[in-house]
Motif scaffolding. Structure first.
Motif, PDB file in Angstrom:
ATOM      1  N   ASN A 205       0.835  -1.198   0.000  1.00 11.08           N
ATOM      2  CA  ASN A 205       0.000   0.000   0.000  1.00 11.08           C
ATOM      3  C   ASN A 205       0.870   1.248   0.000  1.00 11.08           C
ATOM      4  O   ASN A 205       1.910   1.293   0.659  1.00 11.08           O
ATOM      5  N   THR A 207       0.241   5.712  -0.163  1.00 11.23           N
ATOM      6  CA  THR A 207      -0.725   6.806  -0.209  1.00 11.23           C
ATOM      7  C   THR A 207      -0.017   8.105  -0.553  1.00 11.23           C
ATOM      8  O   THR A 207       1.176   8.271  -0.283  1.00 11.23           O
ATOM      9  N   TYR A 243      -7.160   5.413 -15.960  1.00 12.44           N
ATOM     10  CA  TYR A 243      -7.858   4.175 -16.311  1.00 12.44           C
ATOM     11  C   TYR A 243      -8.140   4.120 -17.803  1.00 12.44           C
ATOM     12  O   TYR A 243      -8.350   5.156 -18.447  1.00 12.44           O
ATOM     13  N   SER A 299      -4.739  -1.633  -7.244  1.00 10.39           N
ATOM     14  CA  SER A 299      -6.067  -1.034  -7.085  1.00 10.39           C
ATOM     15  C   SER A 299      -5.894   0.370  -6.525  1.00 10.39           C
ATOM     16  O   SER A 299      -5.234   0.554  -5.497  1.00 10.39           O
ATOM     17  N   THR A 301      -7.682   3.926  -5.131  1.00  9.95           N
ATOM     18  CA  THR A 301      -8.919   4.422  -4.521  1.00  9.95           C
ATOM     19  C   THR A 301      -8.745   5.866  -4.073  1.00  9.95           C
ATOM     20  O   THR A 301      -7.724   6.208  -3.455  1.00  9.95           O
ATOM     21  N   ILE A 303      -9.613   8.072  -1.405  1.00 10.44           N
ATOM     22  CA  ILE A 303     -10.133   7.863  -0.053  1.00 10.44           C
ATOM     23  C   ILE A 303     -10.486   9.170   0.648  1.00 10.44           C
ATOM     24  O   ILE A 303     -11.048   9.157   1.741  1.00 10.44           O
ATOM     25  N   LEU A 325      -5.035   9.686  -2.478  1.00 11.48           N
ATOM     26  CA  LEU A 325      -5.090   8.417  -3.193  1.00 11.48           C
ATOM     27  C   LEU A 325      -4.445   7.317  -2.361  1.00 11.48           C
ATOM     28  O   LEU A 325      -3.387   7.515  -1.755  1.00 11.48           O
ATOM     29  N   SER A 326      -5.090   6.161  -2.346  1.00  8.99           N
ATOM     30  CA  SER A 326      -4.531   4.969  -1.724  1.00  8.99           C
ATOM     31  C   SER A 326      -4.348   3.930  -2.820  1.00  8.99           C
ATOM     32  O   SER A 326      -5.314   3.534  -3.474  1.00  8.99           O
ATOM     33  N   ARG A 328      -3.200   0.174  -3.674  1.00  6.40           N
ATOM     34  CA  ARG A 328      -2.814  -1.174  -3.281  1.00  6.40           C
ATOM     35  C   ARG A 328      -1.921  -1.725  -4.396  1.00  6.40           C
ATOM     36  O   ARG A 328      -2.335  -1.797  -5.548  1.00  6.40           O
TER      37      ARG A 328
END
Length: 456
Positions: A205, A207, A243, A299, A301, A303, A325-326, A328
């Motif tokens: 992870n 961030t 994306y 991934s 996300t 957050i 942003l987080s 993974r």
């Protein structure tokens, strides 16, 4: 040394079953919420409870208060050992005694800190995460008793739910107390309550905060809107640029992997939809197996997002936006590497010339099991015997950064990630519970595993 049969151990666990369930119920009642202060008296009492439970099993257990990297007092940890033969293999048993908070007890069907048995499950905060891990270790050691053939070391942590800030300094200061041939981390779960699993991988992870600015100050949307896009809209464009049309993350330098050890069974789409409570008609993003998308592919996300609330909004162009942003990361990618790649992409793809500033934050490394390790094969055999069914190994999409750090500090140790949870456990959520039949089989598994490790 005589190897015990699964029937021998099953009978012993059954004879000890009420003690195991009572232990778990008493652990729930400790209400050891580390978010309320890792140095609080409630955490000290919880550690003391665990200490006494393991002392009763012949472990030389004691409570030690760790220290944070800045020297301030840290968590109450429980450590201990039982040396049966200096020449025998040594196994370190890990679990944690702290639990997640309960933001609103009204969301629960029962009192979160009073264990309630219902429909074959025991409900209560920490019943699965990770009181179940403590119960597994306790039950396995009790089942083996004087037949224990491996040296045991224990580490029951007091701040796992807070990110383990003092974990690594504590381990590094006490390396001799934790050095082991095999490390069993009982803080994950099984494919289901009836189908056992080793956890084969954990994503890492990283961030970071992203600030996007288009104006020196907010301006009237009627006077300037059109040629100038507001910061919130441009932030949305920047996020979507990461994306492709299938929802696959396409940031150069961020890697993807396939499930470690091969995919034995893919996840069921309908079950996943039900568990996540997806809205009707929602399409899943990405390509490939659901397992790879959840376990070993990256991934991203959003957050957190700072924007003016709808209530009280008015007609101005937002001059700036900030979001967190987080990411993974794939189990084997260094999070720092992924963080740099993500930061470079964001600054290089600023839409319409907006000013983009990236602030790197925390990193945590992922982990991948060695599927060919001897202890892995032994653990899989023990699981199959205990559960009377084939093992279906699985990865986890989440992160447990201390596991790769353990592997770094003890590179020769074989790490096994097991655990008491199943898809219905609701760890970190209201109505957390543990399957009692699954718990029993997990205890039998660990007892079989420890017994077999003694004979290798």
């Amino acid at each position: 040394m005589t190897t015990l049969t699964s029937d021998d151990i099953r009978d012993r666990v059954q004879g000890d079953w009420q003690r195991i369930v009572t232990l778990l119920a008493d652990k729930v009642a400790c209400a050891s919420v580390s978010a309320q202060g890792i140095t609080g008296e409630h955490m000290k009492r919880s550690a003391g409870f665990v200490e006494q439970e393991f002392k009763a099993l012949g472990i030389d257990a004691h409570v030690v208060q760790s220290h944070n990297p800045d020297g301030t007092p840290g968590a109450y940890e429980v450590v201990g050992s039982r040396i049966v033969d200096p020449a025998a293999p040594t196994v370190l048993l890990y679990a944690h005694h702290d639990v997640q908070p309960v933001p609103d007890a009204g969301d629960w069907d029962t009192d979160p800190f009073v264990a309630v048995e219902k429909d074959g499950r025991l409900y209560g905060r920490g019943s699965a995460d990770d009181g179940g891990g403590i119960a597994i270790h306790s039950g396995a050691l009790k089942a083996l008793g004087d037949d224990l053939g491996v040296n045991i070391k224990i580490f029951i942590e007091g701040e796992e739910e807070m990110g383990s800030p003092s974990f690594i300094p504590f381990i590094e200061q006490h390396q001799d107390e934790f050095a082991a041939d095999v490390i069993i981390v009982a803080d994950s779960g099984n494919w289901s309550a009836d189908v056992p699993s080793l956890t084969t991988s954990l994503r890492g992870n990283t961030t970071l905060d992203v600030s996007l600015r288009v104006l020196g100050h907010p301006v009237h949307s009627g006077q300037f809107g059109g040629p100038i896009l507001d910061a919130n809209t441009l932030a949305a464009m920047l996020i979507s640029s990461m994306y492709d049309e299938s929802g696959e993350l396409v940031v150069p330098g961020i890697t993807a992997e396939e499930p470690v050890g091969g995919l034995q069974r893919d996840l069921d789409e309908e079950t996943l939809r039900n568990d996540a409570a997806t809205v009707q008609g929602l399409r899943f993003a990405g390509t490939g197996s659901l397992a790879s998308r959840l376990w070993t592919k990256p991934s991203l996300t959003v957050i957190g997002f700072d924007a003016h609330p709808v209530e009280g909004s008015f007609n101005v162009l937002a001059d700036a936006a900030t979001f967190r942003l987080s990411l993974r990361t794939a189990p084997s990618q260094r999070p720092e590497e992924a963080q740099r790649a993500l930061a470079a992409f964001l600054t290089e793809h600023a839409p319409f010339g907006a000013q983009v500033t990236v602030t790197p934050l925390d990193n945590g490394m992922g982990w991948a099991m060695d599927p060919n390790a001897k202890a892995v094969k032994t653990a899989e055999e023990a699981m199959s015997e205990a559960f009377s069914t084939d093992v279906v190994n699985k990865g986890e999409g989440g992160s447990i950064p201390f596991i790769p750090e353990l592997q770094r500090i003890f590179p020769e140790a074989q790490v096994l990630v097991t655990g008491p949870e199943d898809p219905k456990s609701n760890a970190h959520s209201p109505n957390e519970s543990i399957s009692l039949s699954g718990l029993r089989n997990n205890v039998i598994t660990e007892a079989l595993l420890l017994d077999r490790l003694a004979n290798e």
